[in-house]
Scaffold this active site. Structure first.
Site, PDB file in Angstrom:
ATOM      1  N   ASP A 150       1.065  -0.338  -0.055  1.00 51.52           N
ATOM      2  CA  ASP A 150       0.510   0.049   0.592  1.00 51.52           C
ATOM      3  C   ASP A 150       1.422   1.167  -0.290  1.00 51.52           C
ATOM      4  O   ASP A 150       1.918   0.797   0.522  1.00 51.52           O
ATOM      5  CB  ASP A 150      -0.692  -0.169   0.990  1.00 51.52           C
ATOM      6  CG  ASP A 150      -1.468  -0.679   1.138  1.00 51.52           C
ATOM      7  OD1 ASP A 150      -2.098  -1.699   0.096  1.00 51.52           O
ATOM      8  OD2 ASP A 150      -2.013  -2.100   2.085  1.00 51.52           O
ATOM      9  N   LYS A 151       1.144   1.907  -0.558  1.00 60.41           N
ATOM     10  CA  LYS A 151       0.884   3.791  -0.280  1.00 60.41           C
ATOM     11  C   LYS A 151       1.738   3.860   0.705  1.00 60.41           C
ATOM     12  O   LYS A 151       3.024   4.537   0.586  1.00 60.41           O
ATOM     13  CB  LYS A 151       0.088   4.715  -1.121  1.00 60.41           C
ATOM     14  CG  LYS A 151       1.127   6.392  -1.542  1.00 60.41           C
ATOM     15  CD  LYS A 151       0.062   7.240  -1.669  1.00 60.41           C
ATOM     16  CE  LYS A 151       0.395   8.674  -1.772  1.00 60.41           C
ATOM     17  NZ  LYS A 151      -0.146   9.554  -2.235  1.00 60.41           N
TER      18      LYS A 151
END
Length: 334
Positions: A150-151
């Site tokens: 995930d970012k």
């Protein structure tokens, strides 16, 4: 073959397409196009090439490969005006050879260009860093992203620089022949202190942008965990800690798996705005603010695999980044 809902496709939509045994032998792009008539075969081929299609948690990029049964996640972003461009973004490189590169991804860096993050991504950075050493994925000089963080999750990632490495790494992730351990700082602590979480995970019926533990449908998801430290434990016997450090080892690779599983145990990851239902104790909230943490406290600490070309056993382990290390120190002092 199960047909998905055919509502008009919106930006950055994730669509789950199920292909049954009757589709075995067809080209993957052709099978997906028949299952999803709202997308053209050409668009699906482009999405495959961009790494936006995954099967059982492993990215699939070769549309000419034969379809196999199961669920395919297709992330449909808006059409990009141009190919990603190389950008001189600093990278922490843990290992690199002619076939692959391993980096320690910082929080805040997305893997691919997407809505809201048209550049500044890992792909942009790798295009600049690798340059002429990219021998090409599918005939195009680009890095092969075979898994994602995930970012706002930091930690170890591997990317392919050649077709042979891309195919080998994709196969390893598809069969879960990868060691992946994450460190999470959680609200409270899961009980018991050592265990396995095995559930079905799929799209939430109330919010299609979120994943959820399901009673039926979805896909099997397995996380092994161990509580490594408990913080701010009240003096009364049997009292639960206010926070904990938990090591989570993935046996499968579902979207948001650790975040969903920790929340399902009543111990969501600190700072997780999506799955962190409820509020931490006042002292824990103060520690989060003082630490400067502005994302979920989750770090991919360990990645181990057999090199798909040289057969060398590789294992990488990284320390907590500064924001999580500060928070852990403050929690330990409570």
């Amino acid at each position: 073959m199960d047909l998905p809902d055919l509502d008009p496709i919106t930006d950055d939509q994730v669509i789950v397409v199920h292909l049954d045994a009757g589709m075995v032998g067809d080209r993957l792009d052709k099978a997906l196009a028949r299952a999803l008539p709202t997308l053209s075969r050409g668009r699906l081929q482009a999405l495959l090439a961009q790494g936006a299609v995954s099967h059982d948690g492993a990215v699939v990029t070769d549309g000419s490969s034969r379809a196999i049964p199961g669920d395919y996640d297709i992330t449909v972003p808006p059409v990009m005006a141009a190919e990603p461009r190389a950008q001189a973004i600093p990278l922490t490189v843990l290992y690199e050879d002619a076939d692959l590169i391993v980096i320690d991804k910082p929080a805040g860096m997305a893997a691919h260009p997407a809505p809201g993050t048209p550049d500044g991504t890992l792909v942009n950075a790798l295009l600049h860093h690798c340059g002429a050493t990219l021998s090409g994925i599918g005939g195009v000089a680009r890095p092969g992203i075979v898994h994602r963080l995930d970012k706002d999750t930091s930690g170890v990632m591997v990317a392919a620089k050649s077709d042979r490495a891309h195919a080998g790494l994709s196969a390893l992730f598809a069969t879960h022949d990868i060691e992946r351990t994450y460190i999470a700082l959680t609200r409270g602590a899961p009980s018991p202190t050592l265990g396995r979480i095995e559930t079905l995970i799929g799209r939430s019926s109330s919010d299609r942008k979120k994943m959820a533990v399901l009673k039926s449908g979805g896909r099997n998801a397995i996380t092994d965990y161990v509580v490594q430290a408990r913080y701010a434990v009240p003096a009364k016997p049997g009292a639960a800690p206010l926070a904990a450090r938990v090591a989570c080892t993935l046996q499968t690779g579902r979207t948001h798996q650790i975040r969903v599983h920790m929340a399902s145990k009543g111990s969501p990851i600190l700072g997780d705005a999506t799955y962190g239902s409820g509020s931490p104790a006042l002292s824990v909230r103060a520690a989060i603010e003082q630490s400067g943490l502005t994302r979920q406290a989750l770090h991919a600490a360990v990645l181990g695999f057999v090199h798909p070309v040289t057969d060398e056993a590789l294992r990488f382990e990284t320390s907590l980044p500064a924001d999580m290390a500060r928070l852990e120190g403050l929690l330990a002092a409570l």
